[in-house]
Scaffold this active site. Structure first.
Site, PDB file in Angstrom:
ATOM      1  N   ARG A  80       5.387   3.345  19.248  1.00  0.00           N
ATOM      2  CA  ARG A  80       6.316   3.476  18.127  1.00  0.00           C
ATOM      3  C   ARG A  80       7.381   2.384  18.242  1.00  0.00           C
ATOM      4  O   ARG A  80       7.491   1.687  19.250  1.00  0.00           O
ATOM      5  CB  ARG A  80       6.918   4.886  18.044  1.00  0.00           C
ATOM      6  CG  ARG A  80       7.428   5.466  19.345  1.00  0.00           C
ATOM      7  CD  ARG A  80       8.638   6.289  19.122  1.00  0.00           C
ATOM      8  NE  ARG A  80       9.718   5.465  18.627  1.00  0.00           N
ATOM      9  CZ  ARG A  80      10.481   4.692  19.407  1.00  0.00           C
ATOM     10  NH1 ARG A  80      10.286   4.625  20.703  1.00  0.00           N
ATOM     11  NH2 ARG A  80      11.436   3.960  18.873  1.00  0.00           N
ATOM     12  N   GLY A  81       8.185   2.283  17.174  1.00  0.00           N
ATOM     13  CA  GLY A  81       9.159   1.195  17.079  1.00  0.00           C
ATOM     14  C   GLY A  81       8.546   0.114  16.199  1.00  0.00           C
ATOM     15  O   GLY A  81       7.363  -0.254  16.349  1.00  0.00           O
ATOM     16  N   ALA A  82       9.369  -0.387  15.279  1.00  0.00           N
ATOM     17  CA  ALA A  82       8.837  -1.283  14.252  1.00  0.00           C
ATOM     18  C   ALA A  82       8.168  -2.528  14.838  1.00  0.00           C
ATOM     19  O   ALA A  82       7.106  -2.964  14.370  1.00  0.00           O
ATOM     20  CB  ALA A  82       9.970  -1.682  13.304  1.00  0.00           C
ATOM     21  N   ARG A 122       1.780   4.375   9.327  1.00  0.00           N
ATOM     22  CA  ARG A 122       3.257   4.459   9.258  1.00  0.00           C
ATOM     23  C   ARG A 122       3.682   3.752   7.960  1.00  0.00           C
ATOM     24  O   ARG A 122       4.083   2.580   7.979  1.00  0.00           O
ATOM     25  CB  ARG A 122       3.931   3.780  10.466  1.00  0.00           C
ATOM     26  CG  ARG A 122       3.614   4.323  11.857  1.00  0.00           C
ATOM     27  CD  ARG A 122       4.086   5.740  12.163  1.00  0.00           C
ATOM     28  NE  ARG A 122       5.454   6.104  11.882  1.00  0.00           N
ATOM     29  CZ  ARG A 122       6.486   5.973  12.724  1.00  0.00           C
ATOM     30  NH1 ARG A 122       6.301   5.422  13.909  1.00  0.00           N
ATOM     31  NH2 ARG A 122       7.685   6.382  12.392  1.00  0.00           N
ATOM     32  N   GLN A 144      14.114   9.935  20.478  1.00  0.00           N
ATOM     33  CA  GLN A 144      14.023   8.550  20.954  1.00  0.00           C
ATOM     34  C   GLN A 144      15.283   8.117  21.698  1.00  0.00           C
ATOM     35  O   GLN A 144      15.261   7.134  22.434  1.00  0.00           O
ATOM     36  CB  GLN A 144      13.795   7.597  19.771  1.00  0.00           C
ATOM     37  CG  GLN A 144      12.425   7.673  19.125  1.00  0.00           C
ATOM     38  CD  GLN A 144      12.427   8.556  17.896  1.00  0.00           C
ATOM     39  OE1 GLN A 144      13.152   9.558  17.819  1.00  0.00           O
ATOM     40  NE2 GLN A 144      11.603   8.228  16.927  1.00  0.00           N
ATOM     41  N   ASP A 194      13.576  -0.645  10.306  1.00  0.00           N
ATOM     42  CA  ASP A 194      12.126  -0.566  10.083  1.00  0.00           C
ATOM     43  C   ASP A 194      11.720  -1.452   8.923  1.00  0.00           C
ATOM     44  O   ASP A 194      10.693  -2.123   8.973  1.00  0.00           O
ATOM     45  CB  ASP A 194      11.701   0.878   9.850  1.00  0.00           C
ATOM     46  CG  ASP A 194      11.799   1.682  11.140  1.00  0.00           C
ATOM     47  OD1 ASP A 194      12.883   2.228  11.416  1.00  0.00           O
ATOM     48  OD2 ASP A 194      10.803   1.708  11.892  1.00  0.00           O
ATOM     49  N   ASN A 245      15.696   2.930   7.952  1.00  0.00           N
ATOM     50  CA  ASN A 245      15.691   3.096   9.403  1.00  0.00           C
ATOM     51  C   ASN A 245      15.606   4.590   9.707  1.00  0.00           C
ATOM     52  O   ASN A 245      15.563   5.422   8.784  1.00  0.00           O
ATOM     53  CB  ASN A 245      16.953   2.455  10.009  1.00  0.00           C
ATOM     54  CG  ASN A 245      16.846   2.255  11.510  1.00  0.00           C
ATOM     55  OD1 ASN A 245      15.858   1.678  11.990  1.00  0.00           O
ATOM     56  ND2 ASN A 245      17.819   2.721  12.258  1.00  0.00           N
ATOM     57  N   LYS A 246      15.587   4.919  10.995  1.00  0.00           N
ATOM     58  CA  LYS A 246      15.396   6.309  11.420  1.00  0.00           C
ATOM     59  C   LYS A 246      16.305   7.268  10.666  1.00  0.00           C
ATOM     60  O   LYS A 246      17.489   6.964  10.466  1.00  0.00           O
ATOM     61  CB  LYS A 246      15.663   6.398  12.923  1.00  0.00           C
ATOM     62  CG  LYS A 246      15.464   7.756  13.528  1.00  0.00           C
ATOM     63  CD  LYS A 246      14.088   8.330  13.271  1.00  0.00           C
ATOM     64  CE  LYS A 246      12.985   7.365  13.650  1.00  0.00           C
ATOM     65  NZ  LYS A 246      11.657   7.778  13.178  1.00  0.00           N
TER      66      LYS A 246
HETATM   67  P1  RI2 Z   1      12.461  -2.122  16.971  1.00  0.00           P
HETATM   68  C1  RI2 Z   1      12.044   2.935  15.070  1.00  0.00           C
HETATM   69  O1  RI2 Z   1      11.198   3.748  14.307  1.00  0.00           O
HETATM   70  C2  RI2 Z   1      13.520   3.189  14.790  1.00  0.00           C
HETATM   71  O2  RI2 Z   1      13.774   3.572  13.458  1.00  0.00           O
HETATM   72  C3  RI2 Z   1      14.106   1.841  15.131  1.00  0.00           C
HETATM   73  O3  RI2 Z   1      15.393   1.615  14.586  1.00  0.00           O
HETATM   74  C4  RI2 Z   1      13.056   0.912  14.543  1.00  0.00           C
HETATM   75  O4  RI2 Z   1      11.808   1.543  14.820  1.00  0.00           O
HETATM   76  C5  RI2 Z   1      13.099  -0.524  15.002  1.00  0.00           C
HETATM   77  O5  RI2 Z   1      12.636  -0.670  16.306  1.00  0.00           O
HETATM   78  P2  RI2 Z   1      10.147   4.822  14.967  1.00  0.00           P
HETATM   79  O6  RI2 Z   1       8.851   4.062  15.226  1.00  0.00           O
HETATM   80  O7  RI2 Z   1      11.520  -2.915  16.123  1.00  0.00           O
HETATM   81  O8  RI2 Z   1      10.741   5.412  16.212  1.00  0.00           O
HETATM   82  O9  RI2 Z   1      13.810  -2.777  17.029  1.00  0.00           O
HETATM   83  O10 RI2 Z   1       9.922   5.846  13.890  1.00  0.00           O
HETATM   84  O11 RI2 Z   1      11.897  -1.817  18.353  1.00  0.00           O
END
Ligand code: RI2
Length: 303
Positions: free
Chosen positions: A14-16, A56, A153, A193, A203-204
């Protein structure tokens, strides 16, 4: 390919940034292994990109990562060239994401050089890199990190900050207003995101509330957002992903007939943001969008 799609869908990855890179490399590998002539390769690539993107649907980073691979595949004039080009394009996208994170860490750490208390929400690798670099350069930071229900998270955030030598405190999401009032928060710093064409931040879930509370107290709000998270789409065209109620609460804890609504992102109006910290430096939302869209391909391969 199904394993990677499943890992993204279930948020094991996870994480964008991470899902965009996994999506791109998975698609690149998948296309390299497709049999047949050009029509079969094009069809197989489109199908796989669609499956990966559906995992996603709010994340434009994922869409742009898949598009970076799909575009040269669809432009190829023979099947072997398409197969060869796909993993090369995927590797180039991953390298660009990495370079983006490095540049943002550089600019963001300069912004925070004076030190002080920072409030962040959820877990963003981009934000963590900014904070760790700022602390390593001598900024005396203290980070307040929200737990971020329901996926928590925030625990990943405080572990990463602790490992990087950044003093931090975990708070529950509902403590944000109180912490803004009592802990001399100097900056709010969140990830991204997706950034829509008008500068709206996706975003989250909870980000919009954090930003609104910060603005009422005059606390500047920055979002660390690489250009690969921007899109030409207006905010209304970007769906907000909803996930299973069981991520919030076990079914047995809720009376029969009571619904549980679990949206996992929200929209923050550009007027609540001081800047997007981009590869080019901190930019107002309008300027960030102008610069980002100038770098995006004119048409997005993943329609
Ligand atoms: P990076 C996450 O989404 C959060 O919303 C976070 O702010 C965003 O991704 C960006 O993350 P999720 O996958 O790209 O936890 O900076 O739903 O790592």
């Amino acid at each position: 390919m199904p394993e990677a799609a499943d890992a993204i869908r279930t948020m094991r990855v996870r994480g964008a940034a991470a899902i965009a890179c996994l999506g791109a490399t998975t698609l690149g590998h998948h296309v390299a292994g497709l049999a047949g002539g050009l029509p079969a390769v094009h069809a197989g690539a489109r199908r796989a990109a669609g499956i990966l993107f559906a995992t996603r649907p709010t994340a434009v980073s994922l869409r742009n990562g898949l598009g970076a691979v799909l575009a040269p595949v669809l432009a190829a004039t023979d099947a072997d060239a398409a197969r060869a080009e796909a993993p090369v394009a995927a590797n180039a996208f991953v390298a660009a994401v990495d370079a983006s994170g490095q540049a943002i860490a550089e600019h963001g750490s300069s912004l925070l050089a004076a030190g002080g208390a920072v409030l962040t929400h959820c877990h963003s690798t981009t934000v963590i890199d900014v904070l760790r670099r700022a602390q390593a350069r001598g900024a005396d930071l203290h980070v307040y990190a929200t737990e971020t229900r329901p996926f928590r998270q925030g625990l990943v955030t405080v572990r990463a900050l602790h490992d990087g030598g950044v003093p931090c405190t975990l708070i529950v999401d509902s403590a944000v207003s109180h912490v803004l009032e009592t802990k001399a928060i100097r900056w709010v710093l969140v990830g991204a995101d997706t950034v829509a064409a008008d500068g709206t931040l996706f975003n989250k879930v909870g980000t919009a509330g954090v930003c609104a509370l910060a603005q009422r107290r005059g606390v500047p709000v920055h979002s660390a957002a690489g250009f690969y998270k921007f899109t030409r789409q207006p905010p209304g065209a970007i769906p907000i992903e909803e996930r299973a109620p069981s991520e919030v609460v076990p079914d047995s804890d809720v009376p029969p007939g009571v619904a549980v609504f679990n949206p996992v992102f929200d929209r923050t109006a550009p007027g609540l943001l001081t800047s997007y910290i981009t590869e080019a430096g901190p930019r107002t939302p309008g300027e960030a969008v102008r610069q980002a869209l100038g770098r995006l391909p004119a048409s997005e391969a993943l329609a």
